[in-house]
Design an enzyme around this catalytic site. Structure first.
Site, mmCIF file in Angstrom:
data_model
loop_
_atom_site.group_PDB
_atom_site.id
_atom_site.type_symbol
_atom_site.label_atom_id
_atom_site.label_comp_id
_atom_site.label_asym_id
_atom_site.label_seq_id
_atom_site.Cartn_x
_atom_site.Cartn_y
_atom_site.Cartn_z
ATOM 1 N N SER A 178 0.933 -1.341 0.030
ATOM 2 C CA SER A 178 0.008 0.132 0.116
ATOM 3 C C SER A 178 0.981 1.033 -0.182
ATOM 4 O O SER A 178 1.672 1.501 -0.799
ATOM 5 C CB SER A 178 -0.786 -0.031 1.109
ATOM 6 O OG SER A 178 -1.977 0.886 1.081
ATOM 7 N N HIS A 193 -8.344 -4.539 -1.095
ATOM 8 C CA HIS A 193 -7.017 -4.189 -0.562
ATOM 9 C C HIS A 193 -5.991 -5.363 0.171
ATOM 10 O O HIS A 193 -4.757 -5.236 0.007
ATOM 11 C CB HIS A 193 -7.154 -3.029 0.151
ATOM 12 C CG HIS A 193 -5.958 -2.210 0.291
ATOM 13 N ND1 HIS A 193 -5.365 -1.474 -0.607
ATOM 14 C CD2 HIS A 193 -5.426 -1.764 1.552
ATOM 15 C CE1 HIS A 193 -4.353 -0.836 -0.327
ATOM 16 N NE2 HIS A 193 -4.213 -0.970 1.139
ATOM 17 N N ASP A 205 -9.953 -3.393 -5.471
ATOM 18 C CA ASP A 205 -9.269 -2.561 -4.444
ATOM 19 C C ASP A 205 -9.766 -1.176 -4.861
ATOM 20 O O ASP A 205 -9.825 -0.563 -5.647
ATOM 21 C CB ASP A 205 -7.538 -2.418 -4.531
ATOM 22 C CG ASP A 205 -6.971 -1.844 -3.393
ATOM 23 O OD1 ASP A 205 -7.795 -1.341 -2.635
ATOM 24 O OD2 ASP A 205 -5.834 -2.209 -3.158
#
Length: 703
Positions: free
Chosen positions: A549, A673, A635
């Site tokens: 991320s 995610h 995501d």
């Protein structure tokens, strides 16, 4: 060019221009943003096929790693029972099942003695997540909340990976589904006192949680009532039910500013009452403490302070405790007889217990910290749902300490270890963990958490793995991760670089790694890498790195800044096209992100600074590490097109041999995610990544 290399997908160039502040950027791959475009889907599928082909020789290693992960897991297991009211709630896992069962049993006065795989007399299954997930490629439970009298159960389920949940309310005794009218909800569930209403949140098109709603149980969703809305796009809003069950505590926050409200759950249709107001730059959290409010805030305190206020006048605060040098106060949890203060001290997470007098006064002078003396111990509050409890449960872990649930009697200080997570085939005496320090380019000392086998010599030959994040004041604390044992047992030295931008060393640490100081995160990580190789712990040509991320942004940044330092990089759901994203306020979360990265749309200085580090736009024609990028089609936090574009540009720019140092990209077509759902599927995904990494490091065999 070999046949193997020529098989790499090569998306078409369709140049688009981005013009801001007199700077024109031509982007050949922006067209890949549209996931409804069949050509985009075909490209993602081609990338997956290419990754399959380039890693086909690792099939046996992947299978071996999965078996090792399973071998270090007690597959049929259970949690420590948690008492909520007159019931003990338990989570059970079963060998072969991806998802757990949630059960409960009536309280008979003492905590029940439980065994893995053996149901207690009278134990009732509330939710069998394995059965619920049957037929779904993805399943995520976003919330599970019993009603105040424990006759109803509310759950939130996502089967797409986009973190938008369908709510269900079930009668526990009969199993009858009473309500599943609400769809597309965000995070948070709370019943009103009379159990006629359920509070939940909604997200906007940009996946910003911006509204709190009230749903009459059994009624249509179209008649739900809006409780409160947060109009400022920098802020997200959420809520919690106070521990005494009386109040819904609503808080809206950006990365630097907060506002709070209180709603009486006995009067569920009433209007939320302000509980502190909003002032730019004042960050605080509110805890309802029965007869007063407790507030952890930064108003005049860089390390934050603890204050109290009357319920009737929350704006009139009385200071109780300020953070000492080297501390950062995080949050407070209130009980009838004590409070538990979570904080950071000396770079580690800790808990401070403060007794309360009979009149509710906090006895600050009697405060005591929970400590087990380990150099890398992480101590955090665990589940403590009861207002009247006299003990506090907490979790202890480190890189070599499996998650340990303990309970402390606040009055006496007596501590009982309730459970150490079983880790089969793990002997901690074979390993060593320690805190080390690297020196950054500006002289700042950067902490590292390091773990390795005792028999790995520091002679400059060992493979290494360095993890980092460094954003949003999030701390990557030392913790036990069973899958890391497969690296350690192949002689890999593992380290976490606690770079600036995270919260490990307090608020200043965060502030010197954001906005126009973001590049400190990258140079800190490179300094940590240099420390590992210069000290002889890791071979200079066998060091790998991973970040996910915003940590993926870190990976893209260090690949551009010091590609010669790393042999291989894993970048999970990486935020690598940062400038393009932050320039577009229509994209999810962008406006709220301006407080973290700056506003390049309106500020030329921010634009120029971000232009200098955004990974996608700063790839150079030199040798790069091997790179394994991964993402998920659904995501909502980091769009799939960012790593897709990054990988395409890497392949056509770098000069390294892409047979020897492949650049691979995987896109999960049904996930979010966090990647795949279900523990076995997650293990398979992790084995795919680590098999590739070990192959690149020349460390596929057990040491």
């Amino acid at each position: 060019m070999t046949d193997e290399l020529s098989a790499a997908p090569t998306p078409a160039h369709r140049p688009t221009e981005r013009v801001f502040h007199g700077d024109t950027v031509v982007d050949p791959f922006e067209w890949m943003r549209d996931k409804t475009d069949p050509e985009v889907i075909a490209h993602l599928e081609a990338e997956n096929a290419y990754a399959d082909a380039r890693t086909a020789h690792l099939e046996q290693l992947r299978a071996t790693l999965v078996q090792e992960f399973i071998g270090h897991t007690q597959e049929t297991d259970l949690s420590v029972p948690v008492r909520r009211g007159d019931w003990w709630y338990i989570t059970r896992t079963t060998a072969g099942d991806d998802y757990p069962k949630f059960t409960r049993v009536a309280d008979t006065g003492t905590m029940p003695q439980v065994e893995p795989g053996v149901m207690l007399e009278g134990e009732h299954v509330l939710l069998d997540a394995q059965a619920e997930a049957a037929g779904a490629e993805f399943y995520s439970l976003g919330g599970l909340a019993p009603s105040p009298d424990h006759t109803l159960l509310a759950t939130a389920v996502d089967t797409a990976g986009d973190e938008r949940f369908t709510l269900r309310i079930t009668d526990i005794a009969s199993g009858e589904v009473l309500d599943e009218a609400v769809t597309g909800a965000g995070y948070g569930l709370a019943f009103s006192t009379d159990q006629q209403w359920l509070f939940y949140a909604r997200v906007d098109d940009a996946w910003r949680q911006h509204q709190i709603w009230r749903h009459r149980i059994g009624g249509p969703a179209g008649e739900d009532m809006l409780v409160i809305e947060e109009p400022d796009e920098r802020f997200m809003i959420g809520f919690d039910r106070s521990r005494d069950g009386s109040t819904l505590v609503i808080q809206a926050g950006s990365t630097s500013t907060t506002e709070a409200w209180l709603l009486d759950l006995a009067r569920p249709t009433s209007t939320p009452v302000p509980a502190g107001g909003r002032r730019e730059g004042v960050d605080y959290t509110v805890e309802h403490a029965g007869d007063r409010l407790l507030i952890v805030h930064n108003d005049g305190h860089r390390g934050f302070a603890l204050a109290q206020a009357a319920l009737e006048s929350p704006e009139r605060r009385e200071e109780l405790l300020a953070a000492a040098e080297g501390e950062r106060l995080l949050s407070i949890e209130a009980f009838a007889g004590f409070v538990a203060l979570e904080l950071r001290s000396g770079g580690l997470a800790s808990v401070r217990l403060i007794p309360r007098a009979a009149d509710g006064t906090l006895l600050i002078e009697q405060a005591s910290d929970i400590s087990h003396g380990g150099e890398l111990d992480t101590v955090e509050i665990d589940a403590n749902p009861n207002w009247d409890q006299t003990t506090v449960r907490y979790q202890l872990t480190s890189m070599l300490t499996p998650p340990t649930i303990a309970e402390r009697e606040v009055a006496s200080g007596a501590t009982e270890i309730l459970r150490v997570t079983p880790v089969p085939h793990f002997d901690p005496s074979l390993y060593v963990e320690r805190r080390e320090w690297a020196t950054a380019a500006d002289g700042t000392a950067i902490p590292l958490s390091v773990v390795a086998r005792r028999d790995v010599p520091a002679d400059g030959t060992a493979p290494g793995y360095l993890y980092g994040y460094g954003s949003y004041e999030m701390s990557i604390d030392p913790s036990f991760v069973p899958t890391r044992l497969s690296l350690l047992d192949r002689g890999v030295v593992i380290a976490i670089a606690h770079v600036r931008g995270g919260g490990e060393m307090g608020r200043n640490w965060y502030e010197h790694g954001k906005l126009l100081e973001k590049k400190n995160s990258f140079s800190d990580f490179v300094a940590a890498a240099a420390h590992l190789t210069d000290s002889g712990q890791v071979a200079a040509d066998r060091l790998s790195a991973e970040g996910r991320s915003a940590g993926g942004l870190l990976m893209g940044g260090i690949a551009n800044l010091a590609p010669e330092r790393f042999r291989a990089i894993i970048a999970g759901v990486p935020f690598v096209d940062a400038l393009t994203t932050i320039l577009d306020p229509s994209l999810p979360l962008t406006v709220g992100e301006w407080e973290e990265w700056g506003d390049p749309l309106h500020d030329p200085a921010v634009y120029e600074y971000m232009r200098g580090y955004t990974p996608y736009e700063n790839i150079t024609a030199v040798e790069y590490p091997a790179i394994f990028a991964s993402t998920s089609l659904n995501d909502t936090r980091v769009f799939f097109n960012e790593p897709a574009k990054w990988v395409a540009r890497l392949r056509e720019t770098v000069t390294s041999d892409q047979v020897e140092r492949p650049i691979l990209f995987r896109c999960e077509m049904v996930a979010g995610h966090g990647g795949r759902s279900g523990r076995y599927r997650k293990w398979e995904q992790r084995a795919d990544e680590l098999a590739w990494l070990l192959d690149q490091l020349g460390a596929t065999e057990l040491a």
